[in-house]
Design an enzyme around this catalytic site. Structure first.
Site, PDB file in Angstrom:
ATOM      1  NE  ARG A 139      32.038  34.650  45.596  1.00  0.00           N
ATOM      2  CZ  ARG A 139      31.288  35.661  46.035  1.00  0.00           C
ATOM      3  NH1 ARG A 139      29.979  35.500  46.196  1.00  0.00           N
ATOM      4  NH2 ARG A 139      31.831  36.826  46.320  1.00  0.00           N
TER       5      ARG A 139
ATOM      6  NE  ARG B  50      38.024  35.663  49.341  1.00  0.00           N
ATOM      7  CZ  ARG B  50      37.008  36.136  50.054  1.00  0.00           C
ATOM      8  NH1 ARG B  50      36.111  35.315  50.570  1.00  0.00           N
ATOM      9  NH2 ARG B  50      36.895  37.441  50.262  1.00  0.00           N
ATOM     10  CG  HIS B  51      43.054  37.248  48.711  1.00  0.00           C
ATOM     11  ND1 HIS B  51      42.615  37.831  49.874  1.00  0.00           N
ATOM     12  CD2 HIS B  51      42.312  37.796  47.726  1.00  0.00           C
ATOM     13  CE1 HIS B  51      41.659  38.700  49.616  1.00  0.00           C
ATOM     14  NE2 HIS B  51      41.439  38.694  48.316  1.00  0.00           N
TER      15      HIS B  51
ATOM     16  N   GLY C 273      39.016  45.770  44.791  1.00  0.00           N
ATOM     17  CA  GLY C 273      39.449  45.409  43.454  1.00  0.00           C
ATOM     18  C   GLY C 273      40.924  45.725  43.260  1.00  0.00           C
TER      19      GLY C 273
ATOM     20  CD  GLU D 277      37.408  40.229  43.216  1.00  0.00           C
ATOM     21  OE1 GLU D 277      37.014  39.683  42.160  1.00  0.00           O
ATOM     22  OE2 GLU D 277      37.187  39.771  44.353  1.00  0.00           O
ATOM     23  CD1 TRP D 278      33.597  43.523  38.419  1.00  0.00           C
ATOM     24  CD2 TRP D 278      32.803  41.438  38.552  1.00  0.00           C
ATOM     25  NE1 TRP D 278      32.432  43.477  37.690  1.00  0.00           N
ATOM     26  CE2 TRP D 278      31.918  42.202  37.753  1.00  0.00           C
ATOM     27  CE3 TRP D 278      32.509  40.091  38.778  1.00  0.00           C
ATOM     28  CZ2 TRP D 278      30.770  41.673  37.193  1.00  0.00           C
ATOM     29  CZ3 TRP D 278      31.363  39.562  38.213  1.00  0.00           C
ATOM     30  CH2 TRP D 278      30.499  40.345  37.420  1.00  0.00           C
ATOM     31  N   GLY D 279      36.738  44.494  38.423  1.00  0.00           N
ATOM     32  CA  GLY D 279      36.984  45.924  38.515  1.00  0.00           C
ATOM     33  C   GLY D 279      35.754  46.635  39.051  1.00  0.00           C
ATOM     34  CE1 TYR D 280      33.762  43.830  42.979  1.00  0.00           C
ATOM     35  CE2 TYR D 280      35.756  44.270  44.225  1.00  0.00           C
ATOM     36  CZ  TYR D 280      34.766  43.392  43.812  1.00  0.00           C
ATOM     37  OH  TYR D 280      34.785  42.089  44.243  1.00  0.00           O
TER      38      TYR D 280
END
Length: 232
Positions: A183, A15-16, A29, A102-105
């Site tokens: 995750r 993870r960053h 995101g 990352e998940w597109g929020y």
């Protein structure tokens, strides 16, 4: 390194490091944020301990490093791998992929969990509490969309590793990405649907490890504890 030294293939989840938004719990995101000074220190510390010849993440044992296109992930790879990263790039073993973004929020970008839930309730969407794993994001990605892109990446990783379950060839993989996304990747690696209630934590700058049971590509697993290399 002999063939038997390679062992069962592994996938490392990196993870960053910390950003201003990860520090205060805002969903990040597509927004491009730099690592904080503390975030850079986190990555340098973990990289120094685990990345390098004879260490847990041994560059000579890597088949590939996949990196999210976001700057915070790119910087994390650069800091953690240093000169080893440059060598891996020269060998064509590093690639940027949108599958690790990352998940597109969507509408939830930059918000905190309680703000998302309050907003959804005010719009009459639900009164039971928002759950990203089940509900996805308004104007962003659904759980199914994230599932599809991660499953595609897992299929590619299996293509590296399936023929090397007994260490025939060194083929570890590193993913440098984001908290929610990694995750989510873990759930799909274990063949669980996104809504499966598997509580997980992955701190900024931290590394998780996935592998397989019984040297079997059909038995993916996560390592809840792992042994460090023995130096003789």
């Amino acid at each position: 390194m002999t063939d038997k030294d390679a062992g069962t293939p592994r996938v490392f989840l990196y993870r960053h490091g910390e950003t201003e938004w990860s520090k205060n719990g805002r969903y990040t995101g597509t927004t491009e944020l730099e690592l904080t000074a503390h975030g850079e220190a986190q990555v340098l510390a973990s990289g120094a301990i685990i990345v390098g010849p004879g260490k847990l993440v041994d560059p000579t044992k890597l088949a590939h490093v996949f990196v999210s296109p976001r700057r915070r992930a790119q910087k994390t790879f650069e800091l953690a791998f240093g000169e080893h990263g440059k060598q891996l790039e020269q060998e064509g073993k590093v690639s940027e992929t949108d599958r690790l973004a990352e998940w597109g929020y969507g509408l939830y970008e930059g918000l905190k969990t309680h703000e998302i839930r309050e907003g959804r309730e005010s719009r009459g969407l639900d009164g039971t509490g928002w759950d990203i794993w089940r509900d996805g994001c308004e104007g962003g990605e659904s759980a199914q969309q994230v599932t599809e892109r991660l499953d595609d990446l897992i299929k590619e990783i299996h293509s590296f590793q399936a023929a090397n379950m007994h260490g025939e060839k060194a083929c570890d993989v590193v993913l440098v990405a984001h908290g929610h996304l990694l995750r989510a990747f873990t759930k799909r690696w274990l063949k669980y649907p996104m809504e499966f209630p598997l509580s997980m934590m992955l701190e900024p700058g931290a590394v998780g490890v996935l592998s397989y049971q019984h040297h079997n590509i059909e038995e993916p697993a996560f390592l809840i504890g792992f042994g460090f290399p023995i130096h003789e």
